[in-house]
Design a protein around this motif. Structure first.
Motif, short mmCIF file in Angstrom:
data_model
loop_
_atom_site.label_atom_id
_atom_site.label_comp_id
_atom_site.label_asym_id
_atom_site.label_seq_id
_atom_site.Cartn_x
_atom_site.Cartn_y
_atom_site.Cartn_z
N ALA A 137 12.50 14.75 -35.90
CA ALA A 137 13.51 15.29 -34.99
C ALA A 137 14.00 14.23 -34.01
O ALA A 137 15.21 14.08 -33.79
CB ALA A 137 12.93 16.48 -34.22
N ILE A 176 13.58 20.14 -27.86
CA ILE A 176 13.08 20.49 -29.19
C ILE A 176 11.58 20.73 -29.06
O ILE A 176 10.83 19.83 -28.65
CB ILE A 176 13.36 19.37 -30.21
N VAL A 178 8.17 21.56 -30.94
CA VAL A 178 7.60 21.46 -32.29
C VAL A 178 6.14 21.90 -32.23
O VAL A 178 5.33 21.29 -31.52
CB VAL A 178 7.69 20.02 -32.82
N ALA A 186 7.19 26.96 -27.85
CA ALA A 186 8.63 27.20 -27.66
C ALA A 186 8.89 28.27 -26.62
O ALA A 186 9.80 28.13 -25.78
CB ALA A 186 9.26 27.58 -29.00
N VAL A 198 15.32 24.30 -29.03
CA VAL A 198 15.34 24.39 -30.49
C VAL A 198 13.89 24.37 -30.95
O VAL A 198 13.18 23.37 -30.78
CB VAL A 198 16.11 23.21 -31.11
N VAL A 200 10.81 24.43 -33.59
CA VAL A 200 10.49 23.98 -34.95
C VAL A 200 9.07 24.40 -35.29
O VAL A 200 8.11 23.79 -34.81
CB VAL A 200 10.62 22.46 -35.10
N SER A 228 16.29 29.05 -30.04
CA SER A 228 16.77 29.20 -31.42
C SER A 228 15.77 28.51 -32.34
O SER A 228 15.09 27.56 -31.93
CB SER A 228 18.16 28.58 -31.58
N VAL A 229 15.70 28.95 -33.58
CA VAL A 229 14.63 28.51 -34.47
C VAL A 229 15.22 27.93 -35.76
O VAL A 229 16.15 28.50 -36.34
CB VAL A 229 13.69 29.68 -34.84
N VAL A 230 14.66 26.79 -36.20
CA VAL A 230 15.00 26.22 -37.50
C VAL A 230 13.86 26.48 -38.47
O VAL A 230 12.84 27.08 -38.11
CB VAL A 230 15.31 24.71 -37.40
N ALA A 238 16.51 20.31 -36.48
CA ALA A 238 16.39 20.46 -35.02
C ALA A 238 17.06 19.30 -34.30
O ALA A 238 17.79 19.50 -33.32
CB ALA A 238 14.92 20.54 -34.63
N ALA A 242 20.28 19.79 -31.85
CA ALA A 242 20.18 19.35 -30.46
C ALA A 242 21.24 18.31 -30.14
O ALA A 242 21.79 18.28 -29.03
CB ALA A 242 18.78 18.80 -30.18
#
Length: 250
Positions: A137, A176, A178, A186, A198, A200, A228-230, A238, A242
């Motif tokens: 990322a 981000i 993770v 998150a 974002v 992850v 928000s989620v990837v 991500a 971003a």
């Protein structure tokens, strides 16, 4: 040719430094190039602001090198190759000049661009085991022209580690987050900052983590509204998202 180059070209026409025919000739490049095994989208940067990225997994080193060489011929300054194994990187590096970052499995052809985003992207990882995805990322964000700050091993099992970086988190343009296991990082960050987060989910965790599904569901069910989620282990997605946030004017 990306949006900035296109704007500069049109400005040259407006200033009389370039004729209309000369500008048309430069823009008449074929929108994609067929290499037989790949069709390279040379106009993606013009449409979307970001040039095509090479997904390295399942491609042969020769295919990766040929795609990168074609992009270089069209004037692309920075080429990003994701999910590149060390073995493939060693072979690709014999054909094109490659900067390989093993932790994130990222290959970079050309120089990283000068950051031109509106602010800074913070990449936070829950644990050391999440670092490969976090690095994917972070390197993606840097390759897309963003100032990036890494905060690694700041998971909720030791919350004081995260709280020690409140100033960096609260000054970010995007964060981000993770994390594997239960993926709580998150939600915690989402409750602290006023910028988009974002999330992850990673495949790190014991049996009931189900290869990242538990973290994915936790992040999807976050009560923090700005999250928000990837997809699982999708550090590239991500970093890309971003970067879009960091380059968008209010």
């Amino acid at each position: 040719m990306d949006k900035k180059e296109t704007r500069a070209l049109l400005e040259q026409v407006a200033q009389g430094k370039l004729t209309v025919d000369e500008a048309v000739l430069r823009l008449k490049r074929q929108p994609f190039e067929d290499l037989g095994f790949a069709k390279i989208d040379h106009h993606r940067a013009l449409r979307q602001g970001v040039a095509e990225v090479i997904y390295g997994a399942s491609k042969t080193p020769d295919q990766i090198a040929a795609i990168a060489a074609a992009m270089l011929r069209q004037g692309q300054q920075t080429i990003l190759i994701t999910r590149l194994s060390p073995e493939a990187a060693a072979q690709v590096g014999t054909q094109v000049k490659l900067d390989y970052r093993e932790m994130g499995r990222i290959g970079i052809v050309g120089a990283l661009p000068r950051p031109d985003g509106l602010g800074r992207i913070v990449v936070a990882s829950g644990g050391t085991s999440d670092m490969p995805v976090a690095e994917e990322a972070a390197l993606t964000a840097e390759a897309l022209g963003n100032e990036t700050l890494r905060l690694y091993d700041v998971g909720v099992a030791g919350l004081e580690r995260l709280l020690a970086h409140l100033e960096e988190l609260m000054s970010a343009r995007a964060v981000i987050a993770v994390a594997g296991m239960e993926g709580a990082l998150a939600s915690v960050i989402g409750g602290l900052v006023d910028c988009p987060v974002v999330a992850v989910p990673t495949s790190v965790g014991y049996g009931a983590a189900f290869g990242g599904v538990a973290a994915l569901l936790s992040m999807l069910n976050s009560c923090a509204s700005g999250v928000s989620v990837v997809n699982i282990d999708n550090g590239f997605g991500a970093g890309y998202f971003a970067s879009m946030i960091n380059h968008r004017e209010a």
